[in-house]
Design a protein around this motif. Sequence first.
Motif, PDB file in Angstrom:
ATOM      1  N   GLY A  48      35.266  25.130  11.658  1.00  0.00           N
ATOM      2  CA  GLY A  48      35.379  26.052  12.311  1.00  0.00           C
ATOM      3  C   GLY A  48      34.062  26.374  13.174  1.00  0.00           C
ATOM      4  N   PRO A  49      34.402  27.182  13.959  1.00  0.00           N
ATOM      5  CA  PRO A  49      33.357  27.487  15.140  1.00  0.00           C
ATOM      6  C   PRO A  49      32.131  28.265  14.281  1.00  0.00           C
ATOM      7  CG  PRO A  49      35.097  28.753  16.014  1.00  0.00           C
ATOM      8  CD  PRO A  49      35.648  27.831  14.695  1.00  0.00           C
ATOM      9  N   ASP A  50      32.684  29.008  13.381  1.00  0.00           N
ATOM     10  CA  ASP A  50      31.718  29.989  12.620  1.00  0.00           C
ATOM     11  C   ASP A  50      30.942  29.216  11.749  1.00  0.00           C
ATOM     12  OD1 ASP A  50      34.314  29.752  11.381  1.00  0.00           O
ATOM     13  OD2 ASP A  50      33.509  30.659   9.668  1.00  0.00           O
ATOM     14  N   VAL A  51      30.935  28.004  11.452  1.00  0.00           N
ATOM     15  CA  VAL A  51      30.157  27.282  10.277  1.00  0.00           C
ATOM     16  C   VAL A  51      28.960  26.614  10.931  1.00  0.00           C
ATOM     17  CG1 VAL A  51      30.320  25.412   8.618  1.00  0.00           C
ATOM     18  CG2 VAL A  51      32.117  26.753   9.112  1.00  0.00           C
ATOM     19  N   THR A  52      27.798  26.806  10.276  1.00  0.00           N
ATOM     20  CA  THR A  52      26.441  26.095  10.573  1.00  0.00           C
ATOM     21  C   THR A  52      26.249  25.224   9.495  1.00  0.00           C
ATOM     22  OG1 THR A  52      25.138  27.988   9.193  1.00  0.00           O
ATOM     23  CG2 THR A  52      25.886  28.500  11.652  1.00  0.00           C
ATOM     24  N   PRO A  53      25.275  24.165   9.990  1.00  0.00           N
ATOM     25  CA  PRO A  53      24.842  23.115   9.294  1.00  0.00           C
ATOM     26  C   PRO A  53      24.341  23.694   7.756  1.00  0.00           C
ATOM     27  CG  PRO A  53      24.279  22.657  11.382  1.00  0.00           C
ATOM     28  CD  PRO A  53      24.545  23.988  11.415  1.00  0.00           C
ATOM     29  N   GLU A  54      23.823  24.897   7.688  1.00  0.00           N
ATOM     30  CA  GLU A  54      23.222  25.573   6.680  1.00  0.00           C
ATOM     31  C   GLU A  54      24.114  26.196   5.616  1.00  0.00           C
ATOM     32  OE1 GLU A  54      20.778  24.821   9.765  1.00  0.00           O
ATOM     33  OE2 GLU A  54      22.182  26.320   9.666  1.00  0.00           O
ATOM     34  N   ALA A  55      25.305  26.273   6.225  1.00  0.00           N
ATOM     35  CA  ALA A  55      26.355  27.055   5.384  1.00  0.00           C
ATOM     36  C   ALA A  55      26.787  26.096   4.327  1.00  0.00           C
ATOM     37  CB  ALA A  55      27.370  27.628   6.398  1.00  0.00           C
ATOM     38  N   PRO A  56      27.161  26.881   3.194  1.00  0.00           N
ATOM     39  CA  PRO A  56      27.981  26.018   2.082  1.00  0.00           C
ATOM     40  C   PRO A  56      29.361  25.316   2.746  1.00  0.00           C
ATOM     41  CG  PRO A  56      28.348  28.389   1.663  1.00  0.00           C
ATOM     42  CD  PRO A  56      27.299  28.163   2.697  1.00  0.00           C
ATOM     43  N   PHE A 113      29.839  23.777   5.579  1.00  0.00           N
ATOM     44  CA  PHE A 113      29.437  22.483   6.172  1.00  0.00           C
ATOM     45  C   PHE A 113      29.338  21.642   5.328  1.00  0.00           C
ATOM     46  CE2 PHE A 113      26.689  19.192   7.798  1.00  0.00           C
ATOM     47  CZ  PHE A 113      27.060  19.051   9.207  1.00  0.00           C
ATOM     48  N   ASP A 114      28.759  21.759   4.160  1.00  0.00           N
ATOM     49  CA  ASP A 114      28.659  20.613   2.960  1.00  0.00           C
ATOM     50  C   ASP A 114      30.391  20.403   2.436  1.00  0.00           C
ATOM     51  OD1 ASP A 114      27.250  18.953   1.287  1.00  0.00           O
ATOM     52  OD2 ASP A 114      27.627  20.381  -0.398  1.00  0.00           O
ATOM     53  N   LEU A 115      30.915  21.690   2.329  1.00  0.00           N
ATOM     54  CA  LEU A 115      32.308  21.197   1.898  1.00  0.00           C
ATOM     55  C   LEU A 115      33.020  20.436   2.883  1.00  0.00           C
ATOM     56  CD1 LEU A 115      35.003  22.183   0.306  1.00  0.00           C
ATOM     57  CD2 LEU A 115      34.911  24.311   1.631  1.00  0.00           C
ATOM     58  N   PHE A 116      32.990  20.532   4.070  1.00  0.00           N
ATOM     59  CA  PHE A 116      33.686  19.836   4.988  1.00  0.00           C
ATOM     60  C   PHE A 116      33.158  18.341   4.990  1.00  0.00           C
ATOM     61  CE2 PHE A 116      33.902  18.520   9.744  1.00  0.00           C
ATOM     62  CZ  PHE A 116      35.023  18.462   9.827  1.00  0.00           C
ATOM     63  N   VAL A 117      32.025  18.095   4.782  1.00  0.00           N
ATOM     64  CA  VAL A 117      31.513  16.885   4.677  1.00  0.00           C
ATOM     65  C   VAL A 117      32.009  16.291   3.501  1.00  0.00           C
ATOM     66  CG1 VAL A 117      29.482  15.366   4.283  1.00  0.00           C
ATOM     67  CG2 VAL A 117      29.401  17.418   6.128  1.00  0.00           C
ATOM     68  N   LYS A 118      31.990  16.814   2.469  1.00  0.00           N
ATOM     69  CA  LYS A 118      32.544  16.128   1.078  1.00  0.00           C
ATOM     70  C   LYS A 118      33.794  16.045   1.126  1.00  0.00           C
ATOM     71  CE  LYS A 118      29.314  18.604  -2.042  1.00  0.00           C
ATOM     72  NZ  LYS A 118      28.928  19.482  -3.259  1.00  0.00           N
ATOM     73  N   GLU A 119      34.612  16.795   1.851  1.00  0.00           N
ATOM     74  CA  GLU A 119      36.190  16.562   1.904  1.00  0.00           C
ATOM     75  C   GLU A 119      36.420  15.280   2.730  1.00  0.00           C
ATOM     76  OE1 GLU A 119      38.857  18.057   0.879  1.00  0.00           O
ATOM     77  OE2 GLU A 119      38.424  20.504   0.531  1.00  0.00           O
ATOM     78  N   ILE A 120      35.661  15.103   3.531  1.00  0.00           N
ATOM     79  CA  ILE A 120      36.060  14.011   4.528  1.00  0.00           C
ATOM     80  C   ILE A 120      35.660  12.642   3.994  1.00  0.00           C
ATOM     81  CG2 ILE A 120      34.928  12.611   6.638  1.00  0.00           C
ATOM     82  CD1 ILE A 120      34.336  15.623   7.845  1.00  0.00           C
ATOM     83  N   THR A 121      34.486  12.608   2.922  1.00  0.00           N
ATOM     84  CA  THR A 121      34.097  11.596   2.406  1.00  0.00           C
ATOM     85  C   THR A 121      35.042  11.034   1.188  1.00  0.00           C
ATOM     86  OG1 THR A 121      32.230  13.001   1.260  1.00  0.00           O
ATOM     87  CG2 THR A 121      31.697  11.568   3.238  1.00  0.00           C
ATOM     88  N   ARG A 122      35.459  11.976   0.640  1.00  0.00           N
ATOM     89  CA  ARG A 122      36.238  12.135  -0.541  1.00  0.00           C
ATOM     90  C   ARG A 122      37.662  11.416   0.117  1.00  0.00           C
ATOM     91  NH1 ARG A 122      36.307  16.708  -2.819  1.00  0.00           N
ATOM     92  NH2 ARG A 122      38.352  17.569  -1.626  1.00  0.00           N
ATOM     93  N   ILE A 178      28.207  13.462  11.986  1.00  0.00           N
ATOM     94  CA  ILE A 178      28.039  12.177  11.826  1.00  0.00           C
ATOM     95  C   ILE A 178      27.160  11.757  10.988  1.00  0.00           C
ATOM     96  CG2 ILE A 178      27.652   9.894  13.010  1.00  0.00           C
ATOM     97  CD1 ILE A 178      28.969  11.128  15.645  1.00  0.00           C
ATOM     98  N   GLU A 179      25.720  12.444  10.775  1.00  0.00           N
ATOM     99  CA  GLU A 179      24.562  12.197  10.147  1.00  0.00           C
ATOM    100  C   GLU A 179      25.029  12.372   8.715  1.00  0.00           C
ATOM    101  OE1 GLU A 179      21.691  14.321  11.965  1.00  0.00           O
ATOM    102  OE2 GLU A 179      21.344  12.795  13.865  1.00  0.00           O
ATOM    103  N   ALA A 180      25.643  13.446   8.474  1.00  0.00           N
ATOM    104  CA  ALA A 180      25.857  13.873   7.044  1.00  0.00           C
ATOM    105  C   ALA A 180      27.103  13.110   6.355  1.00  0.00           C
ATOM    106  CB  ALA A 180      26.256  15.492   7.081  1.00  0.00           C
ATOM    107  N   VAL A 181      27.954  12.776   7.138  1.00  0.00           N
ATOM    108  CA  VAL A 181      29.093  11.772   6.709  1.00  0.00           C
ATOM    109  C   VAL A 181      28.585  10.727   6.212  1.00  0.00           C
ATOM    110  CG1 VAL A 181      31.451  10.884   7.089  1.00  0.00           C
ATOM    111  CG2 VAL A 181      30.952  13.209   7.366  1.00  0.00           C
ATOM    112  N   SER A 182      27.802  10.262   7.326  1.00  0.00           N
ATOM    113  CA  SER A 182      27.369   8.724   7.136  1.00  0.00           C
ATOM    114  C   SER A 182      26.531   8.547   5.963  1.00  0.00           C
ATOM    115  CB  SER A 182      26.546   8.339   8.411  1.00  0.00           C
ATOM    116  OG  SER A 182      27.383   8.276   9.387  1.00  0.00           O
TER     117      SER A 182
END
Length: 672
Positions: A268-276, A278-287, A314-318
Amino acid sequence: MSIQQINSFVAEEWLAPAEGARPISSAITGAVMAEAGNDALDTTAMLAHARAHGGPALRAMTFHQRAKMLKALALYLGERKQALYDISFDTGATQSDHLIDIDGGIGTLFVFASKGRRELPDAHIYLDGGLEQLGREGRFLGQHVCTSLQGVAVHINAFNFPVWGMLEKLAPSFLAGVPAIVKPATSTCYVTELAVRMMLESGILPEGALQFVAGGLGDMLDHLGAQDVVAFTGSADTALKLRGHPNLLSNSVRFAAEQDSLNASILGPDVTPEAPEFDLFVKEITREMTAKAGQKCTAIRRIIAPQGLVQPVIEAVSARLATTRIGDPRDPATRMGALVSTAQRDDVLAKAALIGSEAERVFGDPDDLPMSGQGGFVSPLLFHCADPDAARRVHDTEAFGPVSTVMGYRDPDHAVTLANRGGGSLVTSLITRDGDVARQVVLGAGAWHGRIYINNADSMKESTGHGSPMPHMVHGGPGRAGGGEELGGIRGVMHYMQRTAVQGSPDILTAIGGRWVPGAREIKGPAHPFTRRYGELSIGETLHTGAREISLDDIEHFAQFTGDTFYAHMDEDAAARNPFFPGRVAHGYLLLSFAAGLFVEPNEGPVLANTGLDNLRFMKPVQAGDSIRVRLSVKAKTPRSAEYGEVRWHVTLFNQADETVAEYELLTMNAF
């Protein structure tokens, strides 16, 4: 190393592989470990056996009996799942992958067993919707009913979920009363065969309810008819061939497909890299990239992020992918196992190359194969598409493995457009806390996606995950996803039933549906119905009470006692200005309370508890000086335990002019 023989189960007989048998290789080593297939299978005998024995036996059972059968199967498999875990490693799956497949399949049986007991009657006919009054005076009515199809369900399953893929189709089929012939993908059919053997050895299933094909179906589709069903999971190309089979078309054989899906996840456009989130998004992708080595029909293939966050994503997923240990799935430290075969590995790499023609590879190396290139091992591959509007292959090429592509969007409408470019998916997820964005995405993308999974910090601890189809919700999707709707609770059961419009008198519809219809014959019991046990009550048994007059003192006392001093009950002039009322009126809940006082038997007896009421309607206001009387009828009965059952009572309140003033359904638990 001995070669395991994977047998078929045909008309109560296990048949070994024969002419036409195909080799099956271990996903770990690539060595041949088994063979399956027999071109001489008598498919007409299988269909005849299911129709002559399995179908009648299942249809003789009520929905509740079939639900109990599903629960017994789930318990039986659950006690023996370690053997299924052990044999599944050769599919390339890790222990955590086994939980998705094996435990997920067993859990699906439990869910359908529970829903069957709670949402279906202890009967053979399901009433779909309410009554339709077709005549002026209610003597000619219509009711939609659903009855079991009288044919066979042919279940053709994919390689990636040899247990769940079978059980998620068997559960609604069996609950509907339709026998099944299971044909899993050959590459992992040895796992399915073991699960089938367990179910058959349990003695829980009636003869003919379940048969099993290891290898090809032969000419089975040539012999299906209008009462049969084909349910398929696999590639769009295979689905197209099956769907277009001349016999299926000419006989209008029901066909459900769950096929290729270019699923997406939107940040979502409301999410920043510091928000929980963002980490949730990355975890879902890698899982979703690494679970089952990306071999999931619901895996995330396209990662859609705001333009300004593409590089951080890209950096967080990688970074997370770099910590994923790939190796022998039998090693507890392994986080991603192998693809199911070397052929599947080669196909995934070929598809990844097509995606690479439009996108830059930003993580992984297709030439650097783990485990020295043996078996189906491959590294996760992450791509970045800089111009997703001009791209085509990133939106229509599914590399069925650990492959995904990141792309940027300008605004939520653009994100929706990109998600919809997949041509129809099983699931798209959205990570956001913004309700307006969520609504915008659902409105714009809902028509193209079977499920929209929305998650954020509020729900993430309980969420089931982007890639987890839950048996309570529909699993399927439009367009390239196949257009089907497997699962979905009772919706999935209805796929194996026929909806029929039945028309007739109240007595006829009562007899057919097993639920009393107003206007049908009333039965006078030998004593007050509340003094009679569950098994002693008859559908249609009716009590008519005496009348009670409603006084102004009653209305005012009820208002003061409850605190409900709404003006329509207390102010004559204000009530008269309300177009719904002639003046001061009695509280609706006062009427319900007085009705209970008219029909309740106060002494200890078989009525154990009042558990609620449904479909309450107030039709006509009651004023001081009016009187009410009650008609109490046994509408339906449903057993709930070994000690008691639910009685549904139809309650109608009449005034002194015999006009209906209120109506509802009362639920009580009555001792057997």
